[in-house]
Design an enzyme around this catalytic site. Structure first.
Site, PDB file in Angstrom:
ATOM      1  N   GLU A 140       0.808  -1.216   0.000  1.00 25.26           N
ATOM      2  CA  GLU A 140       0.000   0.000   0.000  1.00 25.26           C
ATOM      3  C   GLU A 140       0.840   1.264   0.000  1.00 25.26           C
ATOM      4  OE1 GLU A 140      -4.266  -1.172   2.028  1.00 25.26           O
ATOM      5  OE2 GLU A 140      -2.829  -0.026   3.158  1.00 25.26           O
TER       6      GLU A 140
ATOM      7  N   GLU B 221     -10.043  16.872  39.463  1.00 21.74           N
ATOM      8  CA  GLU B 221     -11.108  17.820  39.757  1.00 21.74           C
ATOM      9  C   GLU B 221     -10.583  19.202  40.105  1.00 21.74           C
ATOM     10  OE1 GLU B 221     -13.268  15.719  42.765  1.00 21.74           O
ATOM     11  OE2 GLU B 221     -14.637  14.853  41.304  1.00 21.74           O
TER      12      GLU B 221
END
Lengths: 517, 109
Positions: A70, A312
């Site tokens: 490819e 947080e």
């Protein structure tokens, strides 16, 4: 039955050196045989194919041949440079060769009579001899079908190719394109012609997140792990996360660590175990981050390297909070004893988070690790991937004999459990609950050790306060029931006596039935 | 007209190889009147040459000159296809430098 016993003989495998891959495949690729790796476009087939060869060269000093149908050799070399794989250098050292069969732009080929792929086979054989290759990757054979008109002929020739590779006694990885993530193994029905062994790479879109998985579909006659295993592509190539294949081989340590709070240590029977995972569950604002801070501060005080993943709060917020409790995190950072890693859970997929966290822990050499909070991670994941994430993280931490403190946030203020807990409570060694208790019109806080694997622990629910020195754990709640259910009820004196009586031995002629059984 | 420069890739002495060589020789003699330079390459013996031409299938005929470069695969038994691949379909009718010897061509066609 006789044939079965023949099949149970030893199946030698070649370790690929790809992290996690060899565990999932029970040792690697079947030696001297071809394995088909099928996946949709963009499923990291080429990377796997190259990594297999590169690891052979770097780890085992085995030459490798890459057959490309490819991409051009230049493109491949450029693309894998990002992983630090210098194909040109390997080529110069005579350990690597590319057989280039990528299509030429505008190259129209006229077919005039019978032909076969002997030419290709001869080229591969020559390349294998040239670099003394033990490994061959072919990428991807699906491209052949667009180059030649007769699909039946291509299939027949691929079969010959596969047989030819076997004769060369190389271990081969052949990639093929597939159309859908779930469906035919590969386009053009290749798999039956090419390989006894099939691995499938998937790149699934799940709740707006990409999730890569690897599955060993068949390994004819050879053992392997079943099911899909997540993997990631990082700057070091492919890494498979063999979570459900992981063995519980962690050593168990008897060494205890302090949580930084003496009373809590006492409640745990003398502190946390060195290699244990502790889960702290509580509603917002009840002191989870404080517990993390105290735990890390205690580690740093003892000269241990500590690491916190904050999902947080920002670094600045953490530092300010710590100062508020009289812990100088900045100092520990300056001394190289503390590292704060902040990230939004949304920035990466869970697999990538896990990989990053592992690297941080490893690179820093942390002996205490805290995650604040796990619930934030759960927000961005599906149930299964979250569980895998936690298993992956805990086992990594335990293997390194490191203590891990995770926090999880409950949805309701009073009582209740978090979903996080349900998912992972069996994985953790200790669980500490922190709950609000409404009593006599006043909000109080209660803490209890729910589980402490391998150790005695305090069963009481104790009241605690938080001030600028930290957490102060006090006496157990007396005469109060239903705290964990979120419905505290004062128990009056008479009832307590009754309760006491229930669990004592036979008294006043009353027999306790079933007590001995 | 430029001299044709051709390379024929084969693998060993297979029936396909032998047939391709025979067919090509005949076509060249008849169509190119001997004005050609043909090199037969055995990939087993000279694999590095096959690398340059990215050979997959064998036999493969590569027409290097005159441009453009063309490839014809197969044992070359389909003569029409071979002529097409060598860009000889038009050339034969219009640009044949020696039209007096063309009857031979017509016969084989």
């Amino acid at each position: 039955m006789a044939t079965e016993t023949n099949n149970t003989g030893p199946f030698p495998k070649v370790a690929t050196g790809i992290p996690g891959f060899d565990l999932v495949t029970d040792g690697g690729l079947p030696k001297g045989r071809s394995t088909l790796v099928s996946g949709t476009s963009g499923s990291a087939k080429t990377i796997l194919a190259v990594q297999f060869l590169v690891n052979g060269i770097q780890n085992d000093d085995e030459g490798g041949v890459f057959v490309t149908f490819e991409e051009t050799p230049d493109d491949i070399a450029r693309n894998v440079m990002a992983f630090g794989w210098d194909l040109a250098a390997f080529q110069k050292q005579g350990q690597f060769a590319i057989v280039d069969v990528s299509p030429e732009p505008g190259g129209v080929v006229v077919e005039a009579g019978g032909y076969d792929f002997s030419g290709l086979l001869a080229r591969i054989e020559a390349a294998v001899k040239k670099v003394n290759a033990r490994r061959v990757s072919v990428d991807s054979i699906s491209a052949l079908f667009s180059q030649f008109a007769d699909a039946g002929m291509v299939r027949r020739e691929l079969f010959r190719l596969s047989a030819g590779l076997k004769k060369m006694d190389v271990t081969a990885l052949i990639t093929a394109e597939r159309v859908a993530e779930y469906g035919d193994i590969a386009r053009h029905g290749i798999e039956e012609f090419v390989a006894d062994n099939v691995i499938i790479l998937r790149n699934i879109l799940q709740e707006e997140k990409r999730r890569r998985t690897l599955e060993v579909l068949k390994y004819r006659g050879a053992p392997h792990q079943k099911g899909e295993f997540p993997f990631t592509v990082s700057d070091r190539g492919i890494e498979v996360l063999p979570l459900s294949a992981m063995e519980l081989t962690q050593k168990s340590s008897n060494v205890r660590l302090s949580s930084g709070n003496e009373v809590l240590d006492g409640m745990c029977g003398g502190g946390f175990y060195r290699d244990s995972i502790i889960l702290i569950s509580g509603a917002t604002g009840c002191g989870k981050t404080l517990s993390v801070t105290t735990f890390l501060d205690d580690g740093s005080k003892r000269g241990e390297k500590t690491l916190v993943f904050a999902f947080e709060e920002s670094r600045e917020q953490l530092l300010r909070n710590a100062i508020g409790w009289g812990k100088d995190f900045r100092k520990w950072e300056d001394e190289g004893l503390l590292k704060i890693v902040c990230a939004y859970p949304e920035t990466l997929g869970l697999d990538d988070h896990l990989l990053r966290m592992k690297r941080e822990i490893e690179a820093f050499g942390a002996r205490r690790v805290a995650v604040d909070s796990l619930s934030a991670m759960e927000r961005v994941s599906t149930g299964k991937s979250f569980r895998e994430f936690v298993i992956g993280l805990t086992s990594f931490i335990k293997e390194r004999e490191t203590a891990g403190l995770f926090t999880t946030t409950t949805a309701s203020l009073m009582g209740g459990t978090s979903v996080t807990e349900e998912n992972i409570s069996i994985i953790t060694d200790s669980i500490i609950l922190m709950r609000y208790v409404e009593l006599m019109g006043e909000m109080q806080r209660g803490i209890t050790v729910l589980k402490m694997r391998g150790s005695w622990h305090d069963k009481a629910i104790r009241q605690y306060d938080i001030d600028d020195k930290g957490m102060h754990i006090g006496k157990p709640f007396h005469n109060v029931g239903g705290i964990l259910a979120g419905t505290p009820v004062q128990v009056v004196g008479g009832e307590i006596e009754k309760l006491d009586g229930m669990f004592e031995g036979p008294r006043d002629g009353v027999t306790v039935t079933g007590a001995d059984r | 007209m430029q001299q044709h420069q051709l390379r024929l890739y084969v693998v060993g002495q297979t029936p396909n190889s032998t047939r391709a060589i025979e067919n090509l020789r005949r076509i060249c003699e008849e169509q190119l009147l001997g004005e050609y330079d043909l090199k037969v390459i055995d990939v087993l013996k000279e694999p590095h040459l096959a690398e340059q031409d990215k050979i997959i299938a064998t036999p493969t005929l590569v027409k290097e000159l005159p441009p453009p470069l063309r490839k014809v695969i197969g044992d070359l038994s389909d003569i029409d296809k071979v002529l097409l691949g060598l860009d000889l379909v038009g050339a034969k009718r219009n640009d044949n430098p020696r039209p007096e010897s063309s009857p031979a061509n017509e016969e084989t066609k």
